[in-house]
Scaffold this motif. Sequence first.
Motif, PDB file in Angstrom:
ATOM      1  N   ARG A 104     -11.034   6.773 -41.479  1.00  0.00           N
ATOM      2  CA  ARG A 104     -11.930   6.546 -42.623  1.00  0.00           C
ATOM      3  C   ARG A 104     -12.006   7.768 -43.515  1.00  0.00           C
ATOM      4  NH1 ARG A 104     -16.900   3.475 -39.427  1.00  0.00           N
ATOM      5  NH2 ARG A 104     -15.816   1.452 -39.123  1.00  0.00           N
ATOM      6  N   ALA A 105     -12.062   8.956 -42.924  1.00  0.00           N
ATOM      7  CA  ALA A 105     -12.100  10.182 -43.722  1.00  0.00           C
ATOM      8  C   ALA A 105     -10.831  10.328 -44.543  1.00  0.00           C
ATOM      9  CB  ALA A 105     -12.291  11.390 -42.805  1.00  0.00           C
ATOM     10  N   ALA A 106      -9.690  10.033 -43.961  1.00  0.00           N
ATOM     11  CA  ALA A 106      -8.433  10.133 -44.694  1.00  0.00           C
ATOM     12  C   ALA A 106      -8.374   9.104 -45.812  1.00  0.00           C
ATOM     13  CB  ALA A 106      -7.270   9.924 -43.722  1.00  0.00           C
ATOM     14  N   GLU A 107      -8.894   7.918 -45.563  1.00  0.00           N
ATOM     15  CA  GLU A 107      -8.905   6.903 -46.614  1.00  0.00           C
ATOM     16  C   GLU A 107      -9.822   7.328 -47.771  1.00  0.00           C
ATOM     17  OE1 GLU A 107      -8.025   2.872 -43.930  1.00  0.00           O
ATOM     18  OE2 GLU A 107     -10.083   3.455 -44.422  1.00  0.00           O
ATOM     19  N   THR A 108     -10.952   7.953 -47.457  1.00  0.00           N
ATOM     20  CA  THR A 108     -11.861   8.423 -48.513  1.00  0.00           C
ATOM     21  C   THR A 108     -11.192   9.489 -49.365  1.00  0.00           C
ATOM     22  OG1 THR A 108     -13.775   7.944 -47.122  1.00  0.00           O
ATOM     23  CG2 THR A 108     -14.101   9.485 -48.946  1.00  0.00           C
ATOM     24  N   THR A 109     -10.520  10.442 -48.710  1.00  0.00           N
ATOM     25  CA  THR A 109      -9.815  11.492 -49.444  1.00  0.00           C
ATOM     26  C   THR A 109      -8.725  10.895 -50.321  1.00  0.00           C
ATOM     27  OG1 THR A 109     -10.269  13.049 -47.637  1.00  0.00           O
ATOM     28  CG2 THR A 109      -8.519  13.624 -49.175  1.00  0.00           C
ATOM     29  N   ARG A 110      -8.022   9.896 -49.794  1.00  0.00           N
ATOM     30  CA  ARG A 110      -6.976   9.259 -50.584  1.00  0.00           C
ATOM     31  C   ARG A 110      -7.546   8.529 -51.796  1.00  0.00           C
ATOM     32  NH1 ARG A 110      -4.959   3.880 -48.247  1.00  0.00           N
ATOM     33  NH2 ARG A 110      -7.096   3.498 -48.938  1.00  0.00           N
ATOM     34  N   ASP A 111      -8.663   7.824 -51.621  1.00  0.00           N
ATOM     35  CA  ASP A 111      -9.274   7.110 -52.749  1.00  0.00           C
ATOM     36  C   ASP A 111      -9.724   8.082 -53.826  1.00  0.00           C
ATOM     37  OD1 ASP A 111      -8.830   4.802 -51.327  1.00  0.00           O
ATOM     38  OD2 ASP A 111     -10.882   4.638 -50.551  1.00  0.00           O
ATOM     39  N   LEU A 112     -10.267   9.244 -53.403  1.00  0.00           N
ATOM     40  CA  LEU A 112     -10.672  10.247 -54.387  1.00  0.00           C
ATOM     41  C   LEU A 112      -9.472  10.789 -55.142  1.00  0.00           C
ATOM     42  CD1 LEU A 112     -12.868  12.006 -55.675  1.00  0.00           C
ATOM     43  CD2 LEU A 112     -12.572  13.616 -53.749  1.00  0.00           C
ATOM     44  N   ALA A 113      -8.375  11.038 -54.412  1.00  0.00           N
ATOM     45  CA  ALA A 113      -7.167  11.539 -55.068  1.00  0.00           C
ATOM     46  C   ALA A 113      -6.599  10.500 -56.021  1.00  0.00           C
ATOM     47  CB  ALA A 113      -6.128  11.909 -54.004  1.00  0.00           C
ATOM     48  N   ASP A 135       1.179  16.360 -62.440  1.00  0.00           N
ATOM     49  CA  ASP A 135       2.059  16.335 -61.263  1.00  0.00           C
ATOM     50  C   ASP A 135       1.330  16.813 -60.014  1.00  0.00           C
ATOM     51  OD1 ASP A 135       4.064  15.414 -62.883  1.00  0.00           O
ATOM     52  OD2 ASP A 135       5.012  17.384 -63.159  1.00  0.00           O
ATOM     53  N   GLN A 136       0.455  17.790 -60.177  1.00  0.00           N
ATOM     54  CA  GLN A 136      -0.320  18.270 -59.032  1.00  0.00           C
ATOM     55  C   GLN A 136      -1.221  17.165 -58.477  1.00  0.00           C
ATOM     56  OE1 GLN A 136      -2.470  21.735 -60.315  1.00  0.00           O
ATOM     57  NE2 GLN A 136      -0.634  23.057 -60.360  1.00  0.00           N
ATOM     58  N   LYS A 137      -1.841  16.404 -59.370  1.00  0.00           N
ATOM     59  CA  LYS A 137      -2.712  15.307 -58.919  1.00  0.00           C
ATOM     60  C   LYS A 137      -1.907  14.192 -58.225  1.00  0.00           C
ATOM     61  CE  LYS A 137      -6.439  17.198 -60.352  1.00  0.00           C
ATOM     62  NZ  LYS A 137      -7.455  17.689 -59.382  1.00  0.00           N
ATOM     63  N   ALA A 138      -0.705  13.950 -58.738  1.00  0.00           N
ATOM     64  CA  ALA A 138       0.142  12.944 -58.096  1.00  0.00           C
ATOM     65  C   ALA A 138       0.561  13.399 -56.687  1.00  0.00           C
ATOM     66  CB  ALA A 138       1.369  12.666 -58.962  1.00  0.00           C
ATOM     67  N   SER A 139       0.846  14.702 -56.584  1.00  0.00           N
ATOM     68  CA  SER A 139       1.214  15.243 -55.267  1.00  0.00           C
ATOM     69  C   SER A 139       0.037  15.177 -54.301  1.00  0.00           C
ATOM     70  CB  SER A 139       1.706  16.684 -55.411  1.00  0.00           C
ATOM     71  OG  SER A 139       2.880  16.741 -56.207  1.00  0.00           O
ATOM     72  N   ALA A 140      -1.160  15.440 -54.813  1.00  0.00           N
ATOM     73  CA  ALA A 140      -2.342  15.374 -53.958  1.00  0.00           C
ATOM     74  C   ALA A 140      -2.568  13.954 -53.448  1.00  0.00           C
ATOM     75  CB  ALA A 140      -3.563  15.859 -54.736  1.00  0.00           C
ATOM     76  N   LEU A 141      -2.326  12.966 -54.314  1.00  0.00           N
ATOM     77  CA  LEU A 141      -2.472  11.572 -53.875  1.00  0.00           C
ATOM     78  C   LEU A 141      -1.435  11.221 -52.808  1.00  0.00           C
ATOM     79  CD1 LEU A 141      -3.688   8.759 -54.065  1.00  0.00           C
ATOM     80  CD2 LEU A 141      -2.143   8.307 -56.010  1.00  0.00           C
ATOM     81  N   ALA A 142      -0.189  11.688 -52.983  1.00  0.00           N
ATOM     82  CA  ALA A 142       0.856  11.397 -51.996  1.00  0.00           C
ATOM     83  C   ALA A 142       0.509  12.033 -50.641  1.00  0.00           C
ATOM     84  CB  ALA A 142       2.201  11.909 -52.495  1.00  0.00           C
ATOM     85  N   ALA A 143      -0.018  13.271 -50.685  1.00  0.00           N
ATOM     86  CA  ALA A 143      -0.399  13.928 -49.434  1.00  0.00           C
ATOM     87  C   ALA A 143      -1.561  13.199 -48.768  1.00  0.00           C
ATOM     88  CB  ALA A 143      -0.754  15.386 -49.700  1.00  0.00           C
ATOM     89  N   ALA A 144      -2.511  12.740 -49.578  1.00  0.00           N
ATOM     90  CA  ALA A 144      -3.645  12.006 -49.019  1.00  0.00           C
ATOM     91  C   ALA A 144      -3.196  10.689 -48.393  1.00  0.00           C
ATOM     92  CB  ALA A 144      -4.681  11.760 -50.114  1.00  0.00           C
ATOM     93  N   GLN A 145      -2.229  10.028 -49.031  1.00  0.00           N
ATOM     94  CA  GLN A 145      -1.714   8.781 -48.472  1.00  0.00           C
ATOM     95  C   GLN A 145      -0.983   9.035 -47.153  1.00  0.00           C
ATOM     96  OE1 GLN A 145      -2.193   5.555 -49.610  1.00  0.00           O
ATOM     97  NE2 GLN A 145      -1.267   5.081 -47.605  1.00  0.00           N
TER      98      GLN A 145
END
Length: 362
Positions: A104-113, A135-145
Motif C-alpha cells: 500500500r505504501a508503494a502504491e501511494t508513492t506511485r500515485d503521487l509520482a 524527465d525527472q518526474k517521469a523517472s520518479a514515476l517509473a521507479a515508484a511503479q
Amino acid sequence: MSSLKLLPLAFALMLSACTKEPAKVEDVRPVRAIVLDASNVGMQAEFSGEVRARVESRLGFRVPGKITVRKVDPGTQVKRGQVLMQLDPQDLRLSQAQARAALRAAETTRDLARADLKRYQELRGQNFVSQAVLDQKASALAAAQANVDAARAGFAGQSNQASYASLVADIDGVVTAVDADVGQVVTAGQPVVRLAGSGGKEVVIGLPEDKVDSLREMQDVTVRLWASPDQAIPGKIREVSPVADPATRTYAAKVSIPDTAPNVKLGMTARVQFASTTDTPQIRVPLTALYHDRSATSVWIVENGAVKLVPVQVGGTSGNDIVLAGGVKPGQTVVTAGVNLLKPGQKVKILASEAAVSGVPK
C-alpha cells in the motif's frame, strides 16, 4: 576233585550246542526320494519381499513452525487436498500484514509520482518548466511503479507462506506413519507424514548379483502372498536398481502387480517366483541325488523296494538343481538323500516321496 570242576563246563557246552542261531533281520535303510518328471521349465528362482505402494510420499511443511493441529492417524484414508496438519499461523499472518502494508505504501508513492508527472506535463506545455525537470518526474514515476511491482511480489510470496501453514495431501491414499505431533517445532521440509498412494502396488525384493542380469529379462513372474499361498498373482519387473545395497549386496527390484489383485495389503510378505522355459523337456534332480563312483556319475533308482545304481549323463545346472541329459526317464523314483550309504539291491524305505522339481514351486 578235578573231574567235579569240569562238569559245569561240559554242561554249558552241551546247552550252547542245542541253542538255535537267531534269524538274520534284513537291513532296510530309510531314504528320501523324488519321482522324476520332465518339464520345459528351465531356470527358476524365488525371493521373499514386501508389498509396498508404487507411490510413497514423505510430506513436510514448506515453512518452519510449531504444529498446533493434527488431523490424521496411521491408517487414515485421505483424499487429494485434504488437510493433514496445521502450524501456528500467527507469525506468518503478521508477515503477510507487513507485506500488505508495504504494498500500500508503494502504491501511494506511485500515485503521487503519477500526479506530479501529470502536473509537470501541463506546466511543460505552457513552457513553465524545462524538459529535464519533466524527465525527472517521469523517472520518479517509473521507479515508484517498480517499487509497487516488488511490493506486490513480496505480498504474493508472503501470502503463499501463510497458506503453507496447512499441510495437505498431494494424492489419494492412506497414511502409513506420522513422524511429528502437536506441540513439536519442525523445520521447513522435515518429513512429518508418510502417505502411500492408493494406486498401484508392487513387491520389493533383493536380487543376488550373480542372477540380476538373467532375472531382469524373465517374463514368467508369479507373486504369492504368505497369507494366501494358493493365490497366484501375475507380476512384472518394473525397475531394478543399478547399484547394489551396501549392506546386503543385493540389487533392489520392484515387481508390479495388478490393481485388481484381491486381498493384497501394504506391508504383506510375498514370494516372487521366476521361471523360464526351454525348447525341450528337462529332467532335473537335486545335487544330493548324484552318486560319484570312480569316474562315473550315477543315481540310485528305487524298484520294488530295492535300489539299483544307474549311470546318468549330466547336461548342466538349473538353479540349485542338476539337469540329466540321459540315463533316466520320467516316472522313475530316485533317491535324493543317503546315496553314499546304499549298495546294489539294498532294501529301502522311502521316508518322503516328493514331486519332481518342475514348474513353478508351490
